[in-house]
Motif scaffolding. Sequence first.
Motif, PDB file in Angstrom:
ATOM      1  N   LYS A   1       0.883  -1.177  -0.018  1.00 40.09           N
ATOM      2  CA  LYS A   1       0.047   0.129  -0.023  1.00 40.09           C
ATOM      3  C   LYS A   1       1.092   1.250   0.035  1.00 40.09           C
ATOM      4  CE  LYS A   1      -3.660   2.385   2.365  1.00 40.09           C
ATOM      5  NZ  LYS A   1      -4.588   2.336   3.406  1.00 40.09           N
ATOM      6  N   ASP A   2       1.760   1.154   0.841  1.00 41.61           N
ATOM      7  CA  ASP A   2       2.748   2.529   0.744  1.00 41.61           C
ATOM      8  C   ASP A   2       3.357   2.791  -0.381  1.00 41.61           C
ATOM      9  OD1 ASP A   2       2.254   2.901   3.465  1.00 41.61           O
ATOM     10  OD2 ASP A   2       3.812   1.701   4.183  1.00 41.61           O
ATOM     11  N   THR A   3       4.033   1.762  -0.954  1.00 43.05           N
ATOM     12  CA  THR A   3       4.678   1.690  -2.376  1.00 43.05           C
ATOM     13  C   THR A   3       3.508   2.411  -3.448  1.00 43.05           C
ATOM     14  OG1 THR A   3       6.265   0.120  -1.769  1.00 43.05           O
ATOM     15  CG2 THR A   3       5.961   0.596  -4.299  1.00 43.05           C
TER      16      THR A   3
ATOM     17  N   GLU B   1       1.032   3.975  -2.871  1.00 48.40           N
ATOM     18  CA  GLU B   1       0.574   5.623  -2.758  1.00 48.40           C
ATOM     19  C   GLU B   1       1.446   6.462  -3.173  1.00 48.40           C
ATOM     20  OE1 GLU B   1      -0.261   5.501   1.764  1.00 48.40           O
ATOM     21  OE2 GLU B   1      -2.091   4.671   1.504  1.00 48.40           O
TER      22      GLU B   1
END
Length: 155
Positions: A27-29, A31
């Motif tokens: 999810k972080d990548t 985003e």
Amino acid sequence: MKENVIDVLLYLFENYIDTENSHQPDKDTLELELERVGFHELEINKALNWLDTMTVVAPQVDTSAVSIRVFNDNEIEKLDVQCRGYLLFLEQVGVLDVETREVVIERVLALESEEVDLEQLKWVVLMVLFYQPGREVAYAWMEDLVFEDMEAVVH
């Protein structure tokens, strides 16, 4: 800058969801990449939340009786006559069943945009069918419809 939740969803669908690539970023990548290509954080979060709730189970509807779907005021406001007619068409040709139609309508309302045009509706239908178990044939048929329409615009 891109500001529409549906634009974020389309980007994700075209680049990650409906691909042969088995590697899915966390999810972080994801985003960070979405921000890098120009999407706003608020729209990214709304799109990811929309996808998180995509596993909505179709409501149980009595399909034994012949009935007509009456749209409420919120649905009429969001879906113009062309979109409502297209949903009816998809149901008549068997792409959507009653339950899946209701999921599509629920997902359209969850977009939080004032109005959804026909092209956007087609993509929502495609995304819903992708996530509905047992709807692979309908998904393939809808995919052909969406991409044929895109080719017609290009040529």
